[in-house]
Design a protein around this motif. Sequence first.
Motif, short mmCIF file in Angstrom:
data_model
loop_
_atom_site.label_atom_id
_atom_site.label_comp_id
_atom_site.label_asym_id
_atom_site.label_seq_id
_atom_site.Cartn_x
_atom_site.Cartn_y
_atom_site.Cartn_z
N VAL A 156 -30.01 -15.16 -7.01
CA VAL A 156 -28.69 -15.42 -7.97
C VAL A 156 -29.41 -14.87 -9.26
O VAL A 156 -30.53 -15.38 -9.73
N ASN A 208 -22.10 -16.52 -10.70
CA ASN A 208 -23.32 -17.08 -11.27
C ASN A 208 -23.29 -18.32 -11.24
O ASN A 208 -22.35 -19.01 -11.52
N LYS A 234 -25.54 -12.65 -6.27
CA LYS A 234 -25.24 -13.69 -6.53
C LYS A 234 -24.97 -14.25 -5.16
O LYS A 234 -23.86 -14.43 -4.90
N SER A 264 -21.16 -8.61 -5.92
CA SER A 264 -21.68 -8.73 -7.11
C SER A 264 -21.68 -7.19 -7.97
O SER A 264 -21.94 -7.15 -9.11
#
Lengths: 231, 231
Positions: free
Chosen positions: B49, B134, B119, A132
């Motif tokens: 997330v 995402n 995520k 991420s």
Amino acid sequence: AGGLVGVVEEELLQPRPLAHEVLLFPSDEARQKLCSWIGSATTTLECCVFVISDARVAAELKEAAARGVAVRLITDDKTALDGGSQVFGMASAGVETLVDPDYELKSGAAPVPRHMHHKYAIVDGRVLLCGSYNWSYSASARNNENCVVTEDVYLVAKYSAEFERLWREFKAAAPLSQQQAAIRIQQIERGNRERRRFAAMARSHRAANVFDVARSAMDIASPGNRKRGRG
Amino acid sequence: AGGLVGVVEEELLQPRPLAHEVLLFPSDEARQKLCSWIGSATTTLECCVFVISDARVAAELKEAAARGVAVRLITDDKTALDGGSQVFGMASAGVETLVDPDYELKSGAAPVPRHMHHKYAIVDGRVLLCGSYNWSYSASARNNENCVVTEDVYLVAKYSAEFERLWREFKAAAPLSQQQAAIRIQQIERGNRERRRFAAMARSHRAANVFDVARSAMDIASPGNRKRGRG
């Protein structure tokens, strides 16, 4: 047994453990590890990262390019124009750079731009960094983020293949040298920013000292204008 | 050899290959695979997330909770309030939900909010889904994104431990039941949105037919007001 035989024996009998770790953020130590991995590149460096605003990571990429590593960067066209973006500095310093063509998919409603939202890099075709984590200061200092570091050959192969595919696609969509275009866009954008700054300044001073502002703005604007006149 | 012995023999002699794949986006097929992995949960589902605005993924989580899977969700406090966010719908439907406490780190300059930017998700404590992806419509339909699907025990253990750590940290920082708070915030936010919508509508009609607008706005606003009065 010394020499080459020794090296081969050592590799066979005491193989170097494959890199396999997870970097978790916020953490300056994790950020240092990421920089070390990028700095360890000796042959190739493929970067496919949405946001690059961390000057230290950018410095690692520029240094790699300077010592002869083939550095290629794919990034997002929108974030490349953000205030703290390091993209154009890197492009100017010799990092081969492509941004997404940002084609607009018509889906009934108003077209919405596409994002090149990956955050991964491949060092020497061998180590994958992926998660991420954008290469930004806030990502390392404030956010909850993750980044897998792995030499898993299947994952490295998959992400390498996607890099090559995107590189071909984005290059084909570029109407002129992207690197030239990137630098040019940055120059235009800097000019726009100066003009916006002046406009805001002028509005806030309108009532009081409008003549002072106009004079100082002319001082700011004139070097750029002269340059453009010559170009 | 049937029965339990048969199952054990089959597992030992013909082990099921461990999940190890990469989902690449934009791709509706990849999105379907992601939904299938989430839908395959039978015992636990830990989701961490940043953005969840894809109604289909949210439906998988709600269905999992409804069939008795222990679903826990950690997400970002800011994106949870976005227009298309599915977070409060899921919290209302029984998904145990925490958002980051968004503490502001004082670093000399103005404080900047933290993001819970992970995520990833872990299905049945066994399969890790992790990458740039995402759970939003644009991520699947337009963006360039990646998501690793893996049963690598080291990675699963690392991400599970981080989930538990964040869960404890965020829970400790919550001054009241986060789920109750989440639902309450959503109600307030919906009310604010209605008021803003009315204000914009009123401005645009100000000159012409201000009385008509006021009457229609009162029709819109009254059911909510009555509800709040009872609550």
